[in-house]
Write an enzyme that holds these catalytic residues in place. Structure first.
Site, PDB file in Angstrom:
ATOM      1  N   LEU A 116       0.810  -1.337   0.070  1.00 23.57           N
ATOM      2  CA  LEU A 116      -0.092   0.008   0.186  1.00 23.57           C
ATOM      3  C   LEU A 116       0.925   1.296   0.004  1.00 23.57           C
ATOM      4  O   LEU A 116       0.670   2.220  -0.744  1.00 23.57           O
ATOM      5  CB  LEU A 116      -0.819   0.129   1.097  1.00 23.57           C
ATOM      6  CG  LEU A 116      -1.721   1.180   1.167  1.00 23.57           C
ATOM      7  CD1 LEU A 116      -2.855   1.215   0.166  1.00 23.57           C
ATOM      8  CD2 LEU A 116      -2.508   1.147   2.717  1.00 23.57           C
ATOM      9  N   TYR A 117       1.865   1.203   0.808  1.00 20.69           N
ATOM     10  CA  TYR A 117       2.896   2.164   0.619  1.00 20.69           C
ATOM     11  C   TYR A 117       3.440   2.750  -0.690  1.00 20.69           C
ATOM     12  O   TYR A 117       3.276   3.800  -1.075  1.00 20.69           O
ATOM     13  CB  TYR A 117       4.074   1.966   1.492  1.00 20.69           C
ATOM     14  CG  TYR A 117       5.250   2.726   1.384  1.00 20.69           C
ATOM     15  CD1 TYR A 117       5.373   4.142   2.007  1.00 20.69           C
ATOM     16  CD2 TYR A 117       6.383   2.457   0.828  1.00 20.69           C
ATOM     17  CE1 TYR A 117       6.340   5.164   1.754  1.00 20.69           C
ATOM     18  CE2 TYR A 117       7.398   3.585   0.642  1.00 20.69           C
ATOM     19  CZ  TYR A 117       7.463   4.597   1.075  1.00 20.69           C
ATOM     20  OH  TYR A 117       8.487   5.738   1.026  1.00 20.69           O
ATOM     21  N   ALA A 118       3.828   1.649  -1.505  1.00 20.57           N
ATOM     22  CA  ALA A 118       4.164   1.849  -2.562  1.00 20.57           C
ATOM     23  C   ALA A 118       3.073   2.242  -3.759  1.00 20.57           C
ATOM     24  O   ALA A 118       3.181   3.370  -4.453  1.00 20.57           O
ATOM     25  CB  ALA A 118       4.548   0.519  -3.275  1.00 20.57           C
TER      26      ALA A 118
END
Length: 441
Positions: A252-254
């Site tokens: 999700l960070y990416a």
């Protein structure tokens, strides 16, 4: 059975007589009750009006009227700001001290990269103002120590959230920033599985809020912001190039960082904002982040705790393109120095604007097991290794940067290898934490 007065109402209309004495008494009682209720309601409303709209503002409040933005500040737990003393500190910090200097707003200034970039900008004569919310994703005391370090250099960090639009607008009213170095973000790949909302709040909503304020500023600033090498996701072609596909995020960070790149494209296209995105590759060094492997490996090796060494499928090597903080700073300043002016004014585009993306890495991926070996030699302690399979939590097996574009555009060339970089980190770590007891976060 006892009947009620409703039973006296006939089924045929027109034949009902009111018993005057009974109903007249009740009517008078109801009228008296309603009159009193109305009177005290008006009194209560009047008191509310006086309290909220006529009471004098607190010394630190910029306005005597409570607006939605004030409520926003409270909900974001932003400390009070405003007033002549506060504005004086802001102006002093952002004052340009060289002939060709910039006035730069650095978001996430108490963070790892933010601290180093802010200090470097100040040293060369730029005006620097920091902004940070000092959240507790990792030990806030480390952020406070970085803040104290910057304050000794004359850099003031405003404590606030990038989602606080009123605060951002106020900062641009006080200082006509020429540049924004946007480094504030919710970092970490694995934490996204625990608290996904924090990534949306900071990396997407916060970025949009900042761009909204920047687009309406006059003049509009040029913006350099931190993306991530994580956007390359599940790519297998190496080294990673800016021309490669980035539509397969592994975390999700990416995904939020990739979303940021698309949002930047939109604001550049519609509003003429000059935007430069920097894809950082595993940054390490003094004053680093405790959630990074090199940092907590050092802590746990000193404490005699086992450290996890991940391996990919079929016992494959997990490697990272470790990039020393000083090299990253050079890249950030190079991007800032070559950023062209935004072309919009007051939210309206007047011409095409610059839009760029660069990799900032070291171009020399190192297996994580080699990282541990270097730390063992520097710390003179044998590590207790626990080999584990790489979990499906967003981590990727390897990263490797192609930096030819940054090299061509602003002469980016990393000069610190992992051996030397870790030596500098360990020296700082031991001087800051001593025996390591302070590192029990």
């Amino acid at each position: 059975m006892k009947s009620s007065h409703l039973d006296n109402i006939p089924s045929t209309p027109g034949k009902f007589k009111i018993e005057k004495s009974q109903y007249l008494h009740r009517f008078r009682w109801h009228y008296s009750y309603l009159a009193k209720l109305t009177f005290w309601s008006f009194v209560f409303l009047g008191l509310i009006f006086i309290f909220f709209f006529k009471s004098p503002p607190p010394p630190s409040s910029p306005s005597s009227i409570i607006t939605p933005s004030d409520l926003s500040r409270r909900s974001l737990k932003t400390r009070s700001w405003g007033g002549p003393v506060w504005e004086k500190r802001v102006r002093s910090s952002a004052k340009i001290r060289s002939k060709s200097g910039f006035s730069v707003l650095v978001t996430g200034a108490a963070g790892f990269v933010g601290t180093h970039v802010s200090a470097s900008l100040k040293r060369r004569g730029d005006g620097v103002l920091g902004l940070d919310n000092f959240n507790d994703y990792y030990d806030p005391s480390l952020k406070r120590a970085r803040q104290a370090l910057l304050e000794r250099s004359g850099i003031y960090i405003v404590e606030g959230d990038i989602n606080d639009v009123a605060l951002l607008k106020k900062l641009f009213e006080v200082i006509p920033f020429t540049h924004v170095m946007h480094l504030a973000a919710q970092a970490g790949v694995r934490y996204a599985m625990e608290n996904p909302n924090s990534y949306i709040h900071s990396n997407i909503a916060g970025f949009v809020n900042l761009l909204e304020v920047c687009k309406s500023a006059n003049p509009q600033p040029a913006i350099v912001w931190a993306s991530s090498s994580s956007v390359y996701g599940l790519n297998t072609k190496v080294p990673f190039s800016e021309k490669d596909r980035t539509d397969q995020p592994a975390s999700l960070y990416a995904a939020t960082k990739k979303a940021g790149e698309e949002i930047a494209h939109t604001y550049n296209h519609i509003y003429g904002l000059s935007l430069t995105g920097l894809r950082f590759f595993t940054v390490y060094g003094p004053w680093g982040r405790p959630d990074m492997a090199y940092f907590f490996f050092t802590r746990d090796i000193l404490k005699g705790k086992a450290i996890p060494i991940f391996e990919s499928a079929n016992h494959g090597t997990v490697a990272r393109d470790f990039t020393y903080i000083d090299d990253i700073v050079k890249g950030c300043l190079g991007a800032l120095d070559t950023a062209e002016k935004s072309t919009g004014s007051g939210g309206k585009k007047k011409g095409p604007a610059q839009l760029r993306i660069f990799n900032l890495g070291n171009t020399s991926p190192v297996p994580v097991s080699d990282l541990v070996s270097i730390l063992e030699k520097l710390l003179k302690v044998k590590a207790k290794r626990r080999v584990m399979k790489l979990p499906r939590n967003g981590d990727v097996p390897f990263t490797h940067a192609n930096i030819s574009l940054a090299q061509r555009e602003f002469g980016y060339k990393p000069t610190t290898d992992l051996q030397m970089g870790l030596k500098k980190f360990v020296r700082w770590y031991v001087s800051y934490y001593g025996s390591g007891k302070k590192s029990d976060h």
